[in-house]
Design a protein around this motif. Structure first.
Motif, PDB file in Angstrom:
ATOM      1  N   UNK A   1     -66.806  23.427 -32.671  1.00  0.00           N
ATOM      2  CA  UNK A   1     -66.809  23.419 -34.126  1.00  0.00           C
ATOM      3  C   UNK A   1     -65.653  24.251 -34.656  1.00  0.00           C
ATOM      4  N   UNK A   2     -65.092  23.814 -35.743  1.00  0.00           N
ATOM      5  CA  UNK A   2     -63.961  24.526 -36.330  1.00  0.00           C
ATOM      6  C   UNK A   2     -64.410  25.851 -36.916  1.00  0.00           C
ATOM      7  N   UNK A   3     -63.582  26.837 -36.757  1.00  0.00           N
ATOM      8  CA  UNK A   3     -63.872  28.145 -37.330  1.00  0.00           C
ATOM      9  C   UNK A   3     -63.506  28.127 -38.808  1.00  0.00           C
ATOM     10  N   UNK A   4     -64.057  29.076 -39.600  1.00  0.00           N
ATOM     11  CA  UNK A   4     -63.698  29.113 -41.018  1.00  0.00           C
ATOM     12  C   UNK A   4     -62.201  29.235 -41.235  1.00  0.00           C
ATOM     13  N   UNK A   5     -61.500  29.954 -40.366  1.00  0.00           N
ATOM     14  CA  UNK A   5     -60.052  30.085 -40.545  1.00  0.00           C
ATOM     15  C   UNK A   5     -59.342  28.754 -40.345  1.00  0.00           C
ATOM     16  N   UNK A   6     -59.932  27.855 -39.561  1.00  0.00           N
ATOM     17  CA  UNK A   6     -59.351  26.539 -39.360  1.00  0.00           C
ATOM     18  C   UNK A   6     -59.282  25.771 -40.681  1.00  0.00           C
ATOM     19  N   UNK A   7     -60.301  25.927 -41.523  1.00  0.00           N
ATOM     20  CA  UNK A   7     -60.297  25.256 -42.818  1.00  0.00           C
ATOM     21  C   UNK A   7     -59.199  25.816 -43.709  1.00  0.00           C
ATOM     22  N   UNK A   8     -58.971  27.113 -43.655  1.00  0.00           N
ATOM     23  CA  UNK A   8     -57.897  27.727 -44.438  1.00  0.00           C
ATOM     24  C   UNK A   8     -56.531  27.252 -43.950  1.00  0.00           C
ATOM     25  N   UNK A   9     -56.380  27.139 -42.641  1.00  0.00           N
ATOM     26  CA  UNK A   9     -55.121  26.675 -42.081  1.00  0.00           C
ATOM     27  C   UNK A   9     -54.845  25.234 -42.507  1.00  0.00           C
ATOM     28  N   UNK A  10     -55.880  24.406 -42.491  1.00  0.00           N
ATOM     29  CA  UNK A  10     -55.698  23.021 -42.914  1.00  0.00           C
ATOM     30  C   UNK A  10     -55.334  22.942 -44.390  1.00  0.00           C
ATOM     31  N   UNK A  11     -55.989  23.752 -45.212  1.00  0.00           N
ATOM     32  CA  UNK A  11     -55.684  23.773 -46.646  1.00  0.00           C
ATOM     33  C   UNK A  11     -54.227  24.154 -46.873  1.00  0.00           C
ATOM     34  N   UNK A  12     -53.718  25.088 -46.068  1.00  0.00           N
ATOM     35  CA  UNK A  12     -52.325  25.514 -46.196  1.00  0.00           C
ATOM     36  C   UNK A  12     -51.362  24.379 -45.856  1.00  0.00           C
ATOM     37  N   UNK A  13     -51.827  23.373 -45.167  1.00  0.00           N
ATOM     38  CA  UNK A  13     -50.999  22.201 -44.854  1.00  0.00           C
ATOM     39  C   UNK A  13     -51.229  21.104 -45.885  1.00  0.00           C
ATOM     40  N   UNK A  14     -52.487  20.833 -46.222  1.00  0.00           N
ATOM     41  CA  UNK A  14     -52.800  19.750 -47.160  1.00  0.00           C
ATOM     42  C   UNK A  14     -52.285  20.029 -48.568  1.00  0.00           C
ATOM     43  N   UNK A  15     -52.383  21.257 -49.026  1.00  0.00           N
ATOM     44  CA  UNK A  15     -52.006  21.575 -50.408  1.00  0.00           C
ATOM     45  C   UNK A  15     -50.528  21.302 -50.682  1.00  0.00           C
ATOM     46  N   UNK A  16     -49.594  21.822 -49.865  1.00  0.00           N
ATOM     47  CA  UNK A  16     -48.181  21.481 -50.121  1.00  0.00           C
ATOM     48  C   UNK A  16     -47.894  19.990 -49.931  1.00  0.00           C
ATOM     49  N   UNK A  17     -48.574  19.349 -48.967  1.00  0.00           N
ATOM     50  CA  UNK A  17     -48.401  17.910 -48.771  1.00  0.00           C
ATOM     51  C   UNK A  17     -48.810  17.156 -50.035  1.00  0.00           C
ATOM     52  N   UNK A  18     -49.914  17.556 -50.633  1.00  0.00           N
ATOM     53  CA  UNK A  18     -50.381  16.929 -51.875  1.00  0.00           C
ATOM     54  C   UNK A  18     -49.359  17.127 -52.989  1.00  0.00           C
ATOM     55  N   UNK A  19     -48.874  18.343 -53.143  1.00  0.00           N
ATOM     56  CA  UNK A  19     -47.949  18.635 -54.237  1.00  0.00           C
ATOM     57  C   UNK A  19     -46.561  18.043 -54.022  1.00  0.00           C
ATOM     58  N   UNK A  20     -46.050  18.132 -52.815  1.00  0.00           N
ATOM     59  CA  UNK A  20     -44.660  17.772 -52.551  1.00  0.00           C
ATOM     60  C   UNK A  20     -44.454  16.313 -52.140  1.00  0.00           C
ATOM     61  N   UNK A  21     -45.487  15.679 -51.602  1.00  0.00           N
ATOM     62  CA  UNK A  21     -45.299  14.305 -51.135  1.00  0.00           C
ATOM     63  C   UNK A  21     -46.186  13.336 -51.911  1.00  0.00           C
TER      64      UNK A  21
END
Length: 148
Positions: free
Chosen positions: A5-25
């Motif tokens: 199972x993913x750790x809580x920090x894994x969700x933060x790491x994914x957000x750090x990737x998804x958020x700029x992808x959403x804004x920039x692409x």
């Protein structure tokens, strides 16, 4: 119980990737469906990989953890090809279901390459860190397809 199972920090790491992808692409190219491709593969494909691997995984391979029990890259964990197949199939289905987000060339490039890249990313990602690796590979590939 499930051990992958993913750790809580894994969700933060994914957000750090998804958020700029959403804004920039995603916002730049105006294709809102793009954000759902790596998220769905991460949540559905990778989410099914462990229970499928536990229930039906007969063909095993090993991976390491990024950090486990005070050491880097030392502990070995098993995964199965049957579990990893969930990522491959899910990516084909999710890309196919979002074909309207692509032009013809973009669709066929993505359909031919992204499922394999996501499966390889899941297979070689350190234990419990496959979520951020899948996010990075999925968002990175889609960025290249739409901006290069």
């Amino acid at each position: 119980m499930f051990t992958n199972c993913s750790s809580p920090s894994s969700y933060h790491q994914r957000f750090a990737i998804y958020f700029p992808f959403k804004l920039l692409v995603v916002d730049l190219v105006g294709k809102k469906a793009l954000i759902f491709i790596p998220i769905a593969v991460n949540n559905i494909g990778d989410g099914l990989a462990e229970p499928v691997g536990v229930a039906w995984g007969k063909h095993k391979y090993t991976t390491t953890a990024l950090y486990h029990k005070g050491k880097f890259f030392t502990s070995k964990f098993t995964r199965s090809y049957e579990g990893s197949l969930c990522v491959l199939i899910t990516t084909f289905v999710v890309v196919g279901a979002n074909y309207n987000a692509f032009n013809t060339v973009q669709f066929w490039i993505t359909f031919a390459i992204l499922p394999w890249l996501m499966t390889i990313a899941e297979a070689f990602a350190p234990h419990t860190n496959d979520g951020p690796f899948l996010a990075l590979v999925g968002c990175g590939f889609l960025t290249a397809v739409f901006l290069i």
